[in-house]
Design an enzyme around this catalytic site. Sequence first.
Site, PDB file in Angstrom:
ATOM      1  N   GLY A  13      -5.522   6.385  -1.015  1.00  3.72           N
ATOM      2  CA  GLY A  13      -6.073   6.123   0.317  1.00  3.72           C
ATOM      3  C   GLY A  13      -7.584   6.108   0.384  1.00  3.72           C
ATOM      4  O   GLY A  13      -8.155   6.366   1.438  1.00  3.72           O
ATOM      5  N   SER A  14      -8.240   5.760  -0.726  1.00  6.69           N
ATOM      6  CA  SER A  14      -9.711   5.712  -0.652  1.00  6.69           C
ATOM      7  C   SER A  14     -10.159   4.575   0.264  1.00  6.69           C
ATOM      8  O   SER A  14     -11.155   4.711   0.983  1.00  6.69           O
ATOM      9  CB  SER A  14     -10.357   5.613  -2.043  1.00  6.69           C
ATOM     10  OG  SER A  14     -10.073   4.378  -2.652  1.00  6.69           O
ATOM     11  N   ASN A 103      -3.937  -7.586   4.671  1.00  6.76           N
ATOM     12  CA  ASN A 103      -3.779  -6.846   3.400  1.00  6.76           C
ATOM     13  C   ASN A 103      -4.975  -7.105   2.498  1.00  6.76           C
ATOM     14  O   ASN A 103      -5.648  -8.128   2.630  1.00  6.76           O
ATOM     15  CB  ASN A 103      -2.502  -7.313   2.687  1.00  6.76           C
ATOM     16  CG  ASN A 103      -2.252  -6.557   1.385  1.00  6.76           C
ATOM     17  OD1 ASN A 103      -2.443  -5.334   1.315  1.00  6.76           O
ATOM     18  ND2 ASN A 103      -1.842  -7.255   0.341  1.00  6.76           N
ATOM     19  N   HIS A 105      -5.840  -7.288  -1.665  1.00  6.94           N
ATOM     20  CA  HIS A 105      -5.257  -7.328  -3.002  1.00  6.94           C
ATOM     21  C   HIS A 105      -6.406  -7.256  -4.015  1.00  6.94           C
ATOM     22  O   HIS A 105      -7.405  -7.948  -3.860  1.00  6.94           O
ATOM     23  CB  HIS A 105      -4.450  -8.620  -3.179  1.00  6.94           C
ATOM     24  CG  HIS A 105      -3.696  -8.641  -4.461  1.00  6.94           C
ATOM     25  ND1 HIS A 105      -2.521  -7.939  -4.639  1.00  6.94           N
ATOM     26  CD2 HIS A 105      -3.975  -9.226  -5.650  1.00  6.94           C
ATOM     27  CE1 HIS A 105      -2.103  -8.114  -5.881  1.00  6.94           C
ATOM     28  NE2 HIS A 105      -2.966  -8.890  -6.511  1.00  6.94           N
TER      29      HIS A 105
HETATM   30  C1  GAR Z   1      -6.559  -0.896  -3.887  1.00 12.41           C
HETATM   31  O1  GAR Z   1      -7.313  -1.369  -4.974  1.00 12.41           O
HETATM   32  C2  GAR Z   1      -5.791  -2.035  -3.241  1.00 12.41           C
HETATM   33  O2  GAR Z   1      -6.435  -3.269  -3.324  1.00 12.41           O
HETATM   34  C3  GAR Z   1      -4.538  -2.064  -4.074  1.00 12.41           C
HETATM   35  O3  GAR Z   1      -4.223  -0.715  -4.307  1.00 12.41           O
HETATM   36  C4  GAR Z   1      -5.451   0.040  -4.377  1.00 12.41           C
HETATM   37  C5  GAR Z   1      -5.288   1.265  -3.507  1.00 12.41           C
HETATM   38  O4  GAR Z   1      -6.363   2.147  -3.675  1.00 12.41           O
HETATM   39  N1  GAR Z   1      -3.495  -2.768  -3.396  1.00 12.41           N
HETATM   40  C6  GAR Z   1      -2.551  -3.458  -4.021  1.00 12.41           C
HETATM   41  O5  GAR Z   1      -2.466  -3.520  -5.231  1.00 12.41           O
HETATM   42  C7  GAR Z   1      -1.564  -4.172  -3.099  1.00 12.41           C
HETATM   43  N2  GAR Z   1      -0.823  -5.149  -3.817  1.00 12.41           N
HETATM   44  P1  GAR Z   1      -6.640   3.278  -2.598  1.00 12.41           P
HETATM   45  O6  GAR Z   1      -5.293   3.975  -2.317  1.00 12.41           O
HETATM   46  O7  GAR Z   1      -7.593   4.215  -3.243  1.00 12.41           O
HETATM   47  O8  GAR Z   1      -7.177   2.635  -1.368  1.00 12.41           O
END
Ligand code: GAR
Length: 190
Positions: A13-14, A103, A105
């Site tokens: 969740g950053s 979203n 990606h």
């Molecule tokens: C992020 O890099 C986001 O783009 C990716 O997961 C990470 C979550 O990081 N999302 C995907 O891969 C969706 N297909 P976070 O939890 O630290 O925000």
Amino acid sequence: MKNNIAIFASGNGSNAEEIINYFKDHKSVRVALILSNNPKAFVLQRAENHQIPHYVFSREHFYKSKMVDEILKLNNIDFIVLAGFMWLMPGRIVKIYSDKIINIHPALLPKYGGKGMYGHHVHEAVVQNKEKESGITIHWVNEEYDKGSIIKQVKCAISPEDSAEELASKVHQLEYEHYPKVIEQAVLGK
Ligand code: GAR
């Protein structure tokens, strides 16, 4: 009245944290709810720290009941932000929130998208294929993984010596810089 956002996240969740902070004193947008499919997700602790209501749901709840729909309704949610959310949005919710789900990606779609392509899997594949660039794609959400129309892409260069972790860190920086602003524009319809 403020526009209420719900963030769906499955892990750390950053990005959610950046979004929460960006809208902290915003005059017309508010992060009103955090939802997760993962009871151990650190994003729930972040929600707790910021005193934002948060709920966890199971696969059964999400796909076979209207529990999540009801939570969104009860919290007067206007707009949905996916930030590291790893499940496919059910068609039901995509219809209710038509053109109101966004979203991010961590690659340049349509490359490195689709089922199973998330988080570190994406960066590992990109590095393994010796790509010279990667980046972020911010897009509208429809009923297929990573297929909705693209709102914004930003690139970053990859050095031959970059590991998947180093690439992940470059991509995260781009996410933090761009995602909150794009959300703001999308919510306010600019
Ligand atoms: C992020 O890099 C986001 O783009 C990716 O997961 C990470 C979550 O990081 N999302 C995907 O891969 C969706 N297909 P976070 O939890 O630290 O925000």
